[in-house]
Design a protein around this motif. Structure first.
Motif, PDB file in Angstrom:
ATOM      1  N   TYR A  51      -0.944 -12.590  -4.662  1.00 18.01           N
ATOM      2  CA  TYR A  51      -0.983 -12.894  -3.077  1.00 18.01           C
ATOM      3  C   TYR A  51       0.366 -13.188  -2.438  1.00 18.01           C
ATOM      4  O   TYR A  51       0.685 -14.544  -2.549  1.00 18.01           O
ATOM      5  CB  TYR A  51      -1.966 -13.728  -2.836  1.00 18.01           C
ATOM      6  CG  TYR A  51      -3.609 -13.089  -3.240  1.00 18.01           C
ATOM      7  CD1 TYR A  51      -4.327 -12.237  -2.254  1.00 18.01           C
ATOM      8  CD2 TYR A  51      -3.954 -13.641  -4.506  1.00 18.01           C
ATOM      9  CE1 TYR A  51      -5.473 -12.032  -2.739  1.00 18.01           C
ATOM     10  CE2 TYR A  51      -5.197 -13.182  -5.135  1.00 18.01           C
ATOM     11  CZ  TYR A  51      -5.835 -12.268  -4.019  1.00 18.01           C
ATOM     12  OH  TYR A  51      -7.062 -11.816  -4.370  1.00 18.01           O
ATOM     13  N   THR A  52       0.961 -12.216  -1.853  1.00 18.31           N
ATOM     14  CA  THR A  52       2.148 -12.748  -1.172  1.00 18.31           C
ATOM     15  C   THR A  52       2.862 -11.880   0.021  1.00 18.31           C
ATOM     16  O   THR A  52       2.607 -10.640  -0.236  1.00 18.31           O
ATOM     17  CB  THR A  52       3.477 -12.639  -2.450  1.00 18.31           C
ATOM     18  OG1 THR A  52       4.617 -13.342  -1.607  1.00 18.31           O
ATOM     19  CG2 THR A  52       3.770 -11.494  -2.926  1.00 18.31           C
ATOM     20  N   ALA A  53       3.051 -12.298   1.028  1.00 19.23           N
ATOM     21  CA  ALA A  53       3.734 -11.655   2.194  1.00 19.23           C
ATOM     22  C   ALA A  53       2.547 -10.866   2.803  1.00 19.23           C
ATOM     23  O   ALA A  53       2.975  -9.678   3.350  1.00 19.23           O
ATOM     24  CB  ALA A  53       4.966 -10.685   1.771  1.00 19.23           C
ATOM     25  N   TYR A  54       1.150 -10.883   2.693  1.00 24.52           N
ATOM     26  CA  TYR A  54       0.302 -10.113   3.212  1.00 24.52           C
ATOM     27  C   TYR A  54      -0.075 -10.764   4.576  1.00 24.52           C
ATOM     28  O   TYR A  54       0.107 -12.212   4.799  1.00 24.52           O
ATOM     29  CB  TYR A  54      -0.910  -9.569   2.569  1.00 24.52           C
ATOM     30  CG  TYR A  54      -1.877 -10.925   2.464  1.00 24.52           C
ATOM     31  CD1 TYR A  54      -3.013 -11.159   2.905  1.00 24.52           C
ATOM     32  CD2 TYR A  54      -1.456 -11.966   1.359  1.00 24.52           C
ATOM     33  CE1 TYR A  54      -3.726 -12.388   2.958  1.00 24.52           C
ATOM     34  CE2 TYR A  54      -2.227 -13.150   1.294  1.00 24.52           C
ATOM     35  CZ  TYR A  54      -3.527 -13.078   1.982  1.00 24.52           C
ATOM     36  OH  TYR A  54      -4.327 -14.337   1.829  1.00 24.52           O
ATOM     37  N   PRO A  55      -0.350  -9.903   5.919  1.00 27.98           N
ATOM     38  CA  PRO A  55      -0.224 -10.519   7.300  1.00 27.98           C
ATOM     39  C   PRO A  55      -1.149 -11.878   7.318  1.00 27.98           C
ATOM     40  O   PRO A  55      -0.860 -12.663   7.897  1.00 27.98           O
ATOM     41  CB  PRO A  55      -0.430  -9.388   8.027  1.00 27.98           C
ATOM     42  CG  PRO A  55      -0.200  -8.027   7.306  1.00 27.98           C
ATOM     43  CD  PRO A  55      -0.478  -8.687   5.862  1.00 27.98           C
ATOM     44  N   ILE A  56      -2.704 -11.649   6.930  1.00 29.42           N
ATOM     45  CA  ILE A  56      -3.292 -12.631   7.180  1.00 29.42           C
ATOM     46  C   ILE A  56      -2.920 -14.089   6.666  1.00 29.42           C
ATOM     47  O   ILE A  56      -2.799 -15.013   7.236  1.00 29.42           O
ATOM     48  CB  ILE A  56      -4.808 -12.389   6.903  1.00 29.42           C
ATOM     49  CG1 ILE A  56      -5.340 -11.084   7.571  1.00 29.42           C
ATOM     50  CG2 ILE A  56      -5.698 -13.375   6.770  1.00 29.42           C
ATOM     51  CD1 ILE A  56      -6.709 -10.751   7.092  1.00 29.42           C
ATOM     52  N   GLY A  57      -2.563 -14.007   5.112  1.00 35.95           N
ATOM     53  CA  GLY A  57      -2.049 -15.280   4.398  1.00 35.95           C
ATOM     54  C   GLY A  57      -0.883 -15.710   5.147  1.00 35.95           C
ATOM     55  O   GLY A  57      -0.845 -17.067   5.385  1.00 35.95           O
ATOM     56  N   CYS A  58       0.081 -14.990   5.728  1.00 34.00           N
ATOM     57  CA  CYS A  58       1.130 -15.444   6.171  1.00 34.00           C
ATOM     58  C   CYS A  58       1.113 -16.006   7.441  1.00 34.00           C
ATOM     59  O   CYS A  58       1.683 -17.064   7.980  1.00 34.00           O
ATOM     60  CB  CYS A  58       2.240 -14.553   6.357  1.00 34.00           C
ATOM     61  SG  CYS A  58       3.030 -13.639   4.905  1.00 34.00           S
TER      62      CYS A  58
END
Length: 272
Positions: free
Chosen positions: A102-109
């Motif tokens: 899980y890296t650099a996806y819009p929701i997480g960011c």
């Protein structure tokens, strides 16, 4: 290397001087320094980066968990320019062919950006203390009581301007818990309250503590009846607040823990 507090290792408090000397020895030999800040970083131990407690910057550091306030999964690896440049190039042969799940996806960011803003904003986070050569004792350096000498430490060498968290867990309550006969020791640092129980508590399971012990399990279940979500690591019971949690709430929590452990120590409960 995990900084200062080994989480999955049983919430063991590690001497920062030893870790600082280890990093300096690696640097002297040209070895890169890689720090695991997945648990310890992002204010968990009272500083934005756990490396700040050591006064030594890493070459590579890994972050997750409080990165998003625990709301969404997100991980990131930060490096120095020198390390990053080693993998810079036009072809796969130059690249580091590895990434987090899980890296650099819009929701997480987006969640991470908002979480970092809340942690750093003094208008939102009343727990921030500006340090810069003042009394380091005011910030949430490591405190260990029970099972050995008391250790109270500040967050490392003075800096020109650095924010740390104030003491969130009440020191007097921690001392009171450490004095109970069913408790081996208490560690308080940043957002973490960890209590090592005698292995005989609740049957314990024998084996001298560690992961095989069940000493903390029943205490955790009893705390849930008080709407307190603690976790067991063998014979270690621990609670973690958020960097923005009101210290008054932390005091309420640690008092509830003291109440339950006092019942255990007195042997007044038929469940034990």
């Amino acid at each position: 290397m995990e900084c200062v507090l080994h989480g999955a290792g049983g919430m063991d408090l590690i001497d920062p001087t030893f870790q600082r000397a280890t990093i300096q020895a690696c640097r002297a030999r040209g070895l890169p320094v890689v720090l695991d800040e997945v648990f310890a970083g992002i204010w968990r131990l009272g500083a934005e980066g756990a490396w700040e407690l050591l006064g030594e910057k890493p070459d590579v550091s890994c972050y997750a968990k409080l990165f998003t306030g625990g709301l969404t999964p997100l991980a990131a690896t930060a490096t120095t320019e020198e390390v990053f440049d080693a993998f810079r190039g036009p072809t796969k042969q130059n690249a580091l062919l590895h990434g987090h799940s899980y890296t650099a996806y819009p929701i997480g960011c987006a969640v991470a950006a908002e979480a970092q803003r809340m942690y750093r904003d003094p208008l939102i986070n009343d727990n921030l203390v500006e340090m810069g050569g003042g009394d380091a004792r005011a910030a949430s350096g490591p405190l260990r009581v029970g099972g050995g000498p008391l250790r109270v430490g500040g967050p490392g060498p003075p800096r020109l301007r650095r924010d740390f968290l104030t003491l969130l867990w009440d020191e007097h309550a921690a001392r009171a818990i450490s004095a109970l006969p069913c408790v081996k020791g208490v560690t308080v640092i940043g957002c973490v309250l960890a209590i090592e129980l005698e292995d005989s508590v609740g049957g314990g399971g024998g084996g001298g503590g560690g992961y095989s012990s069940t000493a903390a399990r029943d205490v955790v279940l009893r705390l849930r009846a008080r709407s307190i979500q603690a976790r067991p690591l063998g014979n270690v019971l621990y609670l973690m607040c958020a960097p923005t949690t009101d210290p008054a709430r932390c005091y309420d929590l640690i008092r509830e823990v003291w109440t339950e452990l006092s019942i255990v120590a007195a042997g007044d409960d038929d469940d034990w």
